[in-house]
Scaffold this active site. Structure first.
Site, short mmCIF file in Angstrom:
data_model
loop_
_atom_site.label_atom_id
_atom_site.label_comp_id
_atom_site.label_asym_id
_atom_site.label_seq_id
_atom_site.Cartn_x
_atom_site.Cartn_y
_atom_site.Cartn_z
N PHE A 133 0.82 -1.22 0.00
CA PHE A 133 0.00 0.00 0.00
C PHE A 133 0.85 1.27 0.00
CE2 PHE A 133 -2.25 -3.30 2.48
CZ PHE A 133 -3.20 -3.65 1.53
N ARG A 134 2.07 1.16 -0.54
CA ARG A 134 3.00 2.28 -0.66
C ARG A 134 3.42 2.86 0.69
NH1 ARG A 134 3.88 3.23 -5.73
NH2 ARG A 134 5.02 5.15 -5.28
N LEU A 135 3.31 2.05 1.74
CA LEU A 135 3.77 2.46 3.07
C LEU A 135 5.20 1.96 3.24
CD1 LEU A 135 0.54 1.74 5.14
CD2 LEU A 135 1.34 3.93 4.22
#
Length: 210
Positions: A186-188
């Site tokens: 989730f692009r974290l």
């Protein structure tokens, strides 16, 4: 301290050991060497000359240790001329197979003549001849001119060793900033940074938002 699978510390803040970022880099490069299809040591090097415009190109990382990251080139090339005007550089290595990258920046310096001689001697003979034949980054009116220059240098050194040209040397970038980036869902993403005021100073370790 909890260490996830990518080697990044779970809690990254405060003073770090002198060798900590280079040890981690060595681990990541070793893992990339086992997973990347081509050139795990490929890195983009950015330089800036007197015109203030950044310039970037791919080179090969040939050595690394606690002093920094080493690549070799012709001093008359674009990057050589820009470094002559501004001995600072930044770089990045990206390993798609591992979904990781490392960024660094800092002042640059010449490696010793002995280091340059040793690496030049390890290159293939044709590559050494090419270093004499190529006016790197200069205009080339026709490919045949380069081929003729290679043939002329091959004849010149026929039957003897090919020495290192004076214009061919190595640069060591001594980082004051190192960032280790690791992909997360989730692009974290994970971003752990090591910073210091000078190449001789102590490292401070921290973490950035993705």
């Amino acid at each position: 301290m909890s260490i996830p699978r990518d080697g990044l510390p779970e809690h990254a803040a405060g003073t770090a050991d002198e060798d900590a970022p280079f040890t981690l880099f060595g681990q990541w490069l070793a893992e990339a060497s086992a997973s990347e299809l081509n050139d795990p040591n490929a890195m983009a090097i950015a330089t800036t000359g007197a015109d203030g415009l950044p310039d970037v190109r791919m080179v090969l990382l040939k050595h690394h240790d606690s002093r920094g990251f080493v690549f070799f080139t012709n001093t008359a090339s674009a990057k050589g001329r820009e470094l002559a005007e501004n001995m600072q550089a930044s770089g990045v290595l990206h390993w798609k197979s591992l979904r990781r990258q490392v960024r660094f920046r800092g002042p640059a310096e010449f490696v010793t003549p002995d280091e340059s001689d040793a690496y030049f001697a390890s290159r293939a003979r044709d590559s050494r001849i090419g270093a004499w034949a190529s006016r790197q980054s200069g205009p080339l009116a026709a490919r045949k001119l380069l081929e003729d220059a290679v043939a002329a240098q091959a004849k010149r050194f026929e039957g003897r060793e090919v020495p290192r040209p004076e214009h061919w040397t190595g640069y060591r970038v001594r980082p004051v900033y190192l960032e280790f980036w690791s992909d997360r869902p989730f692009r974290l993403h994970d971003r752990v940074v090591f910073t210091r005021m000078s190449p001789q100073g102590p490292w401070e370790q921290g973490r950035l938002y993705p």
